[in-house]
Design a protein around this motif. Structure first.
Motif, PDB file in Angstrom:
ATOM      1  N   VAL A  27       7.773  31.697  41.520  1.00 26.04           N
ATOM      2  CA  VAL A  27       8.103  31.746  42.949  1.00 26.04           C
ATOM      3  C   VAL A  27       9.543  32.226  43.155  1.00 26.04           C
ATOM      4  CG1 VAL A  27       8.433  30.329  45.009  1.00 26.04           C
ATOM      5  CG2 VAL A  27       6.375  30.053  43.625  1.00 26.04           C
ATOM      6  N   THR A  28      10.475  31.673  42.390  1.00 30.02           N
ATOM      7  CA  THR A  28      11.878  32.092  42.566  1.00 30.02           C
ATOM      8  C   THR A  28      12.091  33.529  42.099  1.00 30.02           C
ATOM      9  OG1 THR A  28      12.475  31.098  40.448  1.00 30.02           O
ATOM     10  CG2 THR A  28      12.835  29.775  42.429  1.00 30.02           C
ATOM     11  N   THR A  29      11.363  33.951  41.075  1.00 28.25           N
ATOM     12  CA  THR A  29      11.481  35.338  40.611  1.00 28.25           C
ATOM     13  C   THR A  29      10.937  36.308  41.655  1.00 28.25           C
ATOM     14  OG1 THR A  29      11.283  34.600  38.324  1.00 28.25           O
ATOM     15  CG2 THR A  29      10.905  36.921  38.750  1.00 28.25           C
ATOM     16  N   LEU A  30       9.837  35.964  42.284  1.00 30.33           N
ATOM     17  CA  LEU A  30       9.308  36.819  43.363  1.00 30.33           C
ATOM     18  C   LEU A  30      10.267  36.858  44.559  1.00 30.33           C
ATOM     19  CD1 LEU A  30       5.495  35.935  43.313  1.00 30.33           C
ATOM     20  CD2 LEU A  30       6.613  38.036  42.535  1.00 30.33           C
ATOM     21  N   ALA A  31      10.871  35.720  44.880  1.00 26.02           N
ATOM     22  CA  ALA A  31      11.845  35.695  45.977  1.00 26.02           C
ATOM     23  C   ALA A  31      13.071  36.535  45.634  1.00 26.02           C
ATOM     24  CB  ALA A  31      12.252  34.257  46.282  1.00 26.02           C
ATOM     25  N   CYS A  32      13.512  36.439  44.395  1.00 31.08           N
ATOM     26  CA  CYS A  32      14.658  37.242  43.948  1.00 31.08           C
ATOM     27  C   CYS A  32      14.308  38.734  43.981  1.00 31.08           C
ATOM     28  CB  CYS A  32      15.064  36.810  42.545  1.00 31.08           C
ATOM     29  SG  CYS A  32      16.492  37.668  41.889  1.00 31.08           S
ATOM     30  N   SER A  33      13.095  39.072  43.589  1.00 33.57           N
ATOM     31  CA  SER A  33      12.645  40.461  43.619  1.00 33.57           C
ATOM     32  C   SER A  33      12.661  41.013  45.038  1.00 33.57           C
ATOM     33  CB  SER A  33      11.234  40.548  43.039  1.00 33.57           C
ATOM     34  OG  SER A  33      10.678  41.805  43.275  1.00 33.57           O
ATOM     35  N   LEU A  34      12.145  40.248  45.961  1.00 35.69           N
ATOM     36  CA  LEU A  34      12.130  40.674  47.357  1.00 35.69           C
ATOM     37  C   LEU A  34      13.547  40.839  47.900  1.00 35.69           C
ATOM     38  CD1 LEU A  34      10.405  41.270  49.848  1.00 35.69           C
ATOM     39  CD2 LEU A  34      10.537  38.844  50.404  1.00 35.69           C
TER      40      LEU A  34
END
Length: 107
Positions: free
Chosen positions: A33-40
């Protein structure tokens, strides 16, 4: 920043973020979840920086407006040669050269 540099930095940041979150929380779900948020977030920042660079450069419209303001033509216009030049060109064996967009088709 070129896209190639951004792409490499993007993956390095995402992988390091995923590893750091996983070792801190011991949860794969939280890491994803945090990696996807960081990606966005990184993609939004890159897009905003590209828009900023386009805005800062001024684009072609401001250049044309400045040229019109000072009375300068934005495109060079082809002027027909004087009669003397036409006679001189007709007497020579070489074909006359007419520039077309900066490229001579006869040379």
């Amino acid at each position: 920043m070129s896209f190639r540099i951004f792409y490499r930095a993007f993956w390095v940041i995402l992988c390091s973020n995923a590893l750091a979150v996983y070792f801190a929380s011991h949860s794969i779900r939280t890491a994803i979840v945090t990696t996807l948020a960081c990606s966005l977030l990184l993609q939004i920042v890159y897009f905003a920086s590209v828009l900023f660079l386009i805005w800062r450069s001024g684009g072609p419209s401001k250049t044309g407006q400045r040229a019109e303001h000072f009375g300068v033509a934005t495109q060079s216009e082809y002027q027909l040669p004087d009669n003397d030049e036409v006679v001189r060109n007709k007497s020579s064996d070489a074909a006359p050269v007419f520039p077309m967009g900066g490229i001579s088709l006869l040379h």
